[in-house]
Design a protein around this motif. Structure first.
Motif, PDB file in Angstrom:
ATOM      1  N   LEU A   1      58.870  30.278   8.825  1.00 53.36           N
ATOM      2  CA  LEU A   1      58.787  31.035  10.065  1.00 53.36           C
ATOM      3  C   LEU A   1      58.750  30.111  11.277  1.00 53.36           C
ATOM      4  O   LEU A   1      59.374  30.399  12.309  1.00 53.36           O
ATOM      5  CB  LEU A   1      57.549  31.939  10.039  1.00 53.36           C
ATOM      6  CG  LEU A   1      57.376  32.880  11.240  1.00 53.36           C
ATOM      7  CD1 LEU A   1      58.597  33.769  11.422  1.00 53.36           C
ATOM      8  CD2 LEU A   1      56.115  33.719  11.080  1.00 53.36           C
ATOM      9  N   LYS A   2      58.055  29.009  11.168  1.00 51.31           N
ATOM     10  CA  LYS A   2      57.999  28.063  12.292  1.00 51.31           C
ATOM     11  C   LYS A   2      59.361  27.431  12.544  1.00 51.31           C
ATOM     12  O   LYS A   2      59.749  27.212  13.696  1.00 51.31           O
ATOM     13  CB  LYS A   2      56.944  26.983  12.012  1.00 51.31           C
ATOM     14  CG  LYS A   2      55.515  27.485  12.149  1.00 51.31           C
ATOM     15  CD  LYS A   2      54.496  26.399  11.848  1.00 51.31           C
ATOM     16  CE  LYS A   2      53.069  26.896  12.071  1.00 51.31           C
ATOM     17  NZ  LYS A   2      52.054  25.851  11.751  1.00 51.31           N
ATOM     18  N   ARG A   3      60.099  27.144  11.478  1.00 52.07           N
ATOM     19  CA  ARG A   3      61.437  26.565  11.677  1.00 52.07           C
ATOM     20  C   ARG A   3      62.369  27.592  12.328  1.00 52.07           C
ATOM     21  O   ARG A   3      63.156  27.253  13.203  1.00 52.07           O
ATOM     22  CB  ARG A   3      62.006  26.072  10.353  1.00 52.07           C
ATOM     23  CG  ARG A   3      63.367  25.364  10.489  1.00 52.07           C
ATOM     24  CD  ARG A   3      63.622  24.432   9.318  1.00 52.07           C
ATOM     25  NE  ARG A   3      64.955  23.854   9.315  1.00 52.07           N
ATOM     26  CZ  ARG A   3      65.365  22.821  10.060  1.00 52.07           C
ATOM     27  NH1 ARG A   3      64.505  22.249  10.901  1.00 52.07           N
ATOM     28  NH2 ARG A   3      66.592  22.360   9.971  1.00 52.07           N
ATOM     29  N   LEU A   4      62.270  28.841  11.899  1.00 50.98           N
ATOM     30  CA  LEU A   4      63.076  29.892  12.512  1.00 50.98           C
ATOM     31  C   LEU A   4      62.748  30.025  13.992  1.00 50.98           C
ATOM     32  O   LEU A   4      63.648  30.060  14.846  1.00 50.98           O
ATOM     33  CB  LEU A   4      62.831  31.222  11.788  1.00 50.98           C
ATOM     34  CG  LEU A   4      63.389  32.478  12.470  1.00 50.98           C
ATOM     35  CD1 LEU A   4      64.903  32.385  12.627  1.00 50.98           C
ATOM     36  CD2 LEU A   4      62.990  33.726  11.693  1.00 50.98           C
ATOM     37  N   ALA A   5      61.476  30.124  14.321  1.00 46.54           N
ATOM     38  CA  ALA A   5      61.074  30.324  15.710  1.00 46.54           C
ATOM     39  C   ALA A   5      61.486  29.148  16.592  1.00 46.54           C
ATOM     40  O   ALA A   5      61.995  29.335  17.706  1.00 46.54           O
ATOM     41  CB  ALA A   5      59.565  30.548  15.774  1.00 46.54           C
ATOM     42  N   ALA A   6      61.276  27.932  16.113  1.00 44.99           N
ATOM     43  CA  ALA A   6      61.655  26.758  16.893  1.00 44.99           C
ATOM     44  C   ALA A   6      63.158  26.719  17.127  1.00 44.99           C
ATOM     45  O   ALA A   6      63.627  26.382  18.233  1.00 44.99           O
ATOM     46  CB  ALA A   6      61.192  25.487  16.185  1.00 44.99           C
ATOM     47  N   SER A   7      63.942  27.071  16.116  1.00 45.10           N
ATOM     48  CA  SER A   7      65.399  27.041  16.269  1.00 45.10           C
ATOM     49  C   SER A   7      65.861  28.080  17.281  1.00 45.10           C
ATOM     50  O   SER A   7      66.840  27.854  18.008  1.00 45.10           O
ATOM     51  CB  SER A   7      66.084  27.274  14.923  1.00 45.10           C
ATOM     52  OG  SER A   7      65.881  28.596  14.444  1.00 45.10           O
ATOM     53  N   ALA A   8      65.177  29.220  17.372  1.00 43.57           N
ATOM     54  CA  ALA A   8      65.535  30.238  18.355  1.00 43.57           C
ATOM     55  C   ALA A   8      65.340  29.702  19.774  1.00 43.57           C
ATOM     56  O   ALA A   8      66.168  29.954  20.662  1.00 43.57           O
ATOM     57  CB  ALA A   8      64.703  31.498  18.138  1.00 43.57           C
ATOM     58  N   VAL A   9      64.266  28.957  19.998  1.00 44.66           N
ATOM     59  CA  VAL A   9      64.035  28.362  21.313  1.00 44.66           C
ATOM     60  C   VAL A   9      65.101  27.314  21.627  1.00 44.66           C
ATOM     61  O   VAL A   9      65.650  27.276  22.729  1.00 44.66           O
ATOM     62  CB  VAL A   9      62.627  27.748  21.394  1.00 44.66           C
ATOM     63  CG1 VAL A   9      62.430  27.021  22.719  1.00 44.66           C
ATOM     64  CG2 VAL A   9      61.558  28.819  21.218  1.00 44.66           C
ATOM     65  N   VAL A  10      65.410  26.474  20.662  1.00 45.34           N
ATOM     66  CA  VAL A  10      66.423  25.431  20.878  1.00 45.34           C
ATOM     67  C   VAL A  10      67.772  26.049  21.224  1.00 45.34           C
ATOM     68  O   VAL A  10      68.464  25.609  22.149  1.00 45.34           O
ATOM     69  CB  VAL A  10      66.536  24.528  19.627  1.00 45.34           C
ATOM     70  CG1 VAL A  10      67.702  23.561  19.768  1.00 45.34           C
ATOM     71  CG2 VAL A  10      65.241  23.744  19.419  1.00 45.34           C
ATOM     72  N   VAL A  11      68.169  27.095  20.497  1.00 47.71           N
ATOM     73  CA  VAL A  11      69.436  27.776  20.775  1.00 47.71           C
ATOM     74  C   VAL A  11      69.407  28.420  22.152  1.00 47.71           C
ATOM     75  O   VAL A  11      70.383  28.348  22.910  1.00 47.71           O
ATOM     76  CB  VAL A  11      69.734  28.826  19.686  1.00 47.71           C
ATOM     77  CG1 VAL A  11      70.830  29.782  20.132  1.00 47.71           C
ATOM     78  CG2 VAL A  11      70.136  28.144  18.402  1.00 47.71           C
ATOM     79  N   GLY A  12      68.303  29.060  22.499  1.00 43.26           N
ATOM     80  CA  GLY A  12      68.196  29.686  23.808  1.00 43.26           C
ATOM     81  C   GLY A  12      68.351  28.686  24.935  1.00 43.26           C
ATOM     82  O   GLY A  12      69.051  28.942  25.925  1.00 43.26           O
ATOM     83  N   ARG A  13      67.727  27.533  24.800  1.00 48.69           N
ATOM     84  CA  ARG A  13      67.870  26.494  25.825  1.00 48.69           C
ATOM     85  C   ARG A  13      69.309  25.995  25.895  1.00 48.69           C
ATOM     86  O   ARG A  13      69.841  25.759  26.990  1.00 48.69           O
ATOM     87  CB  ARG A  13      66.928  25.336  25.515  1.00 48.69           C
ATOM     88  CG  ARG A  13      65.458  25.656  25.700  1.00 48.69           C
ATOM     89  CD  ARG A  13      64.591  24.457  25.344  1.00 48.69           C
ATOM     90  NE  ARG A  13      63.177  24.726  25.536  1.00 48.69           N
ATOM     91  CZ  ARG A  13      62.211  23.862  25.272  1.00 48.69           C
ATOM     92  NH1 ARG A  13      62.506  22.656  24.800  1.00 48.69           N
ATOM     93  NH2 ARG A  13      60.945  24.174  25.483  1.00 48.69           N
ATOM     94  N   GLN A  14      69.934  25.841  24.751  1.00 49.16           N
ATOM     95  CA  GLN A  14      71.321  25.375  24.714  1.00 49.16           C
ATOM     96  C   GLN A  14      72.247  26.365  25.426  1.00 49.16           C
ATOM     97  O   GLN A  14      73.243  25.971  26.040  1.00 49.16           O
ATOM     98  CB  GLN A  14      71.761  25.186  23.261  1.00 49.16           C
ATOM     99  CG  GLN A  14      73.116  24.525  23.096  1.00 49.16           C
ATOM    100  CD  GLN A  14      73.330  24.088  21.653  1.00 49.16           C
ATOM    101  OE1 GLN A  14      72.546  23.323  21.095  1.00 49.16           O
ATOM    102  NE2 GLN A  14      74.396  24.575  21.040  1.00 49.16           N
TER     103      GLN A  14
END
Length: 452
Positions: free
Chosen positions: A129-142
């Motif tokens: 779940l933490k990897r999923l959530a972190a990746s969502a933030v990274v994609v959003g910033r990108q």
């Protein structure tokens, strides 16, 4: 390692609800002894094809998200230093947002499900779940979204996971096992979603495109006929012939057949191996041995294209427990069968002529649809993160104890906010690590696009 029994899971959850409060998952604070991320990545170079290392690091350096995709080992080590609930599931091990795909079932339906299982292993549920959530933030910033949208996507993933786990806790195990997120469900979600008409049309097109991306499409796109014989088209570095691999591939296919159920063996025996090529896939997998293998079923209407992919030890293993399976391809396959709602009928494992190298086998491009996060609006990213959280909860509920996990998560939003806070902080860490890799490439410490 076997997963704990339901009684053990419940006892573990009860004892840890007071010892490890939900709020302790908030934020990311790298320990002083944190290993150098580039050194962690380079530790796997020895098991990869040296001629493809430059391509691997070039792909990883393209953006913070491609870095995150290729650095599961780095994040696994970081997650091992964070608070743990003690509630274990069959974890994906690489549950970033790009690994949630539209996938075909044996019944030719489309499900939203997890696609990549190279790192699967029993582990604490919150690691995925933490990897999923972190990746969502990274994609959003990108994508250039505001900090509020980015953290909102992480919050949506965690909230959806918590709410859906509460539903699975009330269902019978068979109901959980039979549940899936199929195309009708997805279309209904999109129809009622707070996204604009263009984004809705794009979502429906993705679902329809996944239906068309079957084995025949892979066959038409990747093959040609030479002197009346089917062959793969050379397209280096993505797809190319390597005749020295002949013994490896033929041995692999011979042992692979024995891992299939009898009824699938009957089907598999209708096909004849006619060609194979090295196939470069993904970001984190670049450099591992992987082949596309072409079979002829007797005429141009019945080809079969399989992918034979190297399976190493899970990046979670140093931080969890050794896999129960000695064969790493079998670990991947059995983990996938536990996690996915419906799997590929040709899923199996095998060994080749190279000592100590295991593989797993699956169909190539069989009704698989990638969700293009770079084309999403902010609202669509939040919606997709919510769907991914739902998908992950369903996957974990199959092997874990949904009642114990629900009890740990609680009914309030404290856990959601803690995961979102972690995701934002870890996105910062990912950006720092990505910059560190780019610097190492520019100095020549790590191979770049030219392989030097």
């Amino acid at each position: 390692m076997s997963l704990p029994t339901p009684a053990q899971r419940r006892a573990s959850g009860r004892s840890l609800r007071s010892a490890v409060p939900r709020s302790s998952h908030a934020g990311w604070h790298p320990p002083d002894s944190r290993p150098d991320p580039v050194a962690t990545l380079r530790a796997t170079d020895a098991v990869r094809l040296s001629e493809l290392l430059g391509l691997r690091y070039s792909r990883m350096s393209a953006s913070p998200f491609t870095f995150l995709r290729g650095s599961a080992s780095v994040m696994a080590a970081d997650l091992a230093t964070t608070a743990q609930s003690g509630l274990w599931v069959q974890a994906c091990g690489d549950a970033h947002i790009g690994n949630f795909r539209l996938l075909g079932t044996p019944e030719r339906e489309i499900n939203l499900d997890i696609n990549d299982f190279d790192e699967t292993l029993p582990a604490p549920f919150e690691w995925d779940l933490k990897r999923l959530a972190a990746s969502a933030v990274v994609v959003g910033r990108q994508n250039g979204f505001s900090p509020e949208v980015c953290s909102g996507a992480a919050l949506a993933a965690a909230r959806s996971y918590r709410l859906r786990m509460a539903e699975y806790a009330r269902e019978r195990p068979l109901e959980v096992w039979y549940s899936s997120i199929d195309s009708l469900t997805l279309q209904d979600v999109v129809r009622h979603a707070q996204i604009d008409a263009q984004q809705k049309r794009l979502a429906h097109r993705r679902i329809n495109k996944a239906r068309r991306k079957d084995n025949l499409r892979a066959f038409r796109r990747l093959t040609t006929t030479v002197d009346g014989t089917l062959r793969f088209r050379d397209d280096p570095p993505r797809l190319y012939h390597h005749p020295q691999d002949d013994d490896i591939v033929h041995r692999a296919m011979t042992s692979y057949r024995g891992t299939l159920p009898h009824h699938v063996q009957v089907l598999f025996d209708r096909f004849e191996l006619v060609d194979y090529s090295v196939k470069v896939v993904g970001v984190g997998s670049v450099g591992t041995r992987c082949w596309a293998v072409l079979f002829d079923g007797g005429d141009a209407r019945t080809p079969l294209v399989l992918q034979v992919k190297q399976a190493g030890r899970s990046v979670l293993e140093p931080h969890a427990k050794p896999a129960e399976q000695d064969h790493q391809g079998r670990r991947v396959v059995e983990g996938q069968r536990v996690i996915q709602a419906a799997g590929d009928i040709f899923l199996g494992w095998t060994s080749g002529a190279v000592e100590g190298v295991d593989y797993y086998v699956r169909q190539l491009w069989d009704m698989k649809g990638k969700v293009d996060t770079e084309l999403m609006s902010g609202e669509s990213l939040v919606l997709f993160a919510e769907l991914c959280g739902w998908t992950l909860a369903r996957a974990h509920a199959r092997s874990g104890d949904p009642g114990a996990i629900h009890g740990y998560l609680g009914s309030g939003q404290g856990f959601d906010r803690a995961i979102a806070r972690f995701a934002v902080d870890y996105a910062d860490q990912t950006e720092r690590d990505h910059e560190r890799l780019c610097e190492a490439i520019s100095r020549g410490d790590v191979p770049g696009a030219d392989g030097s």
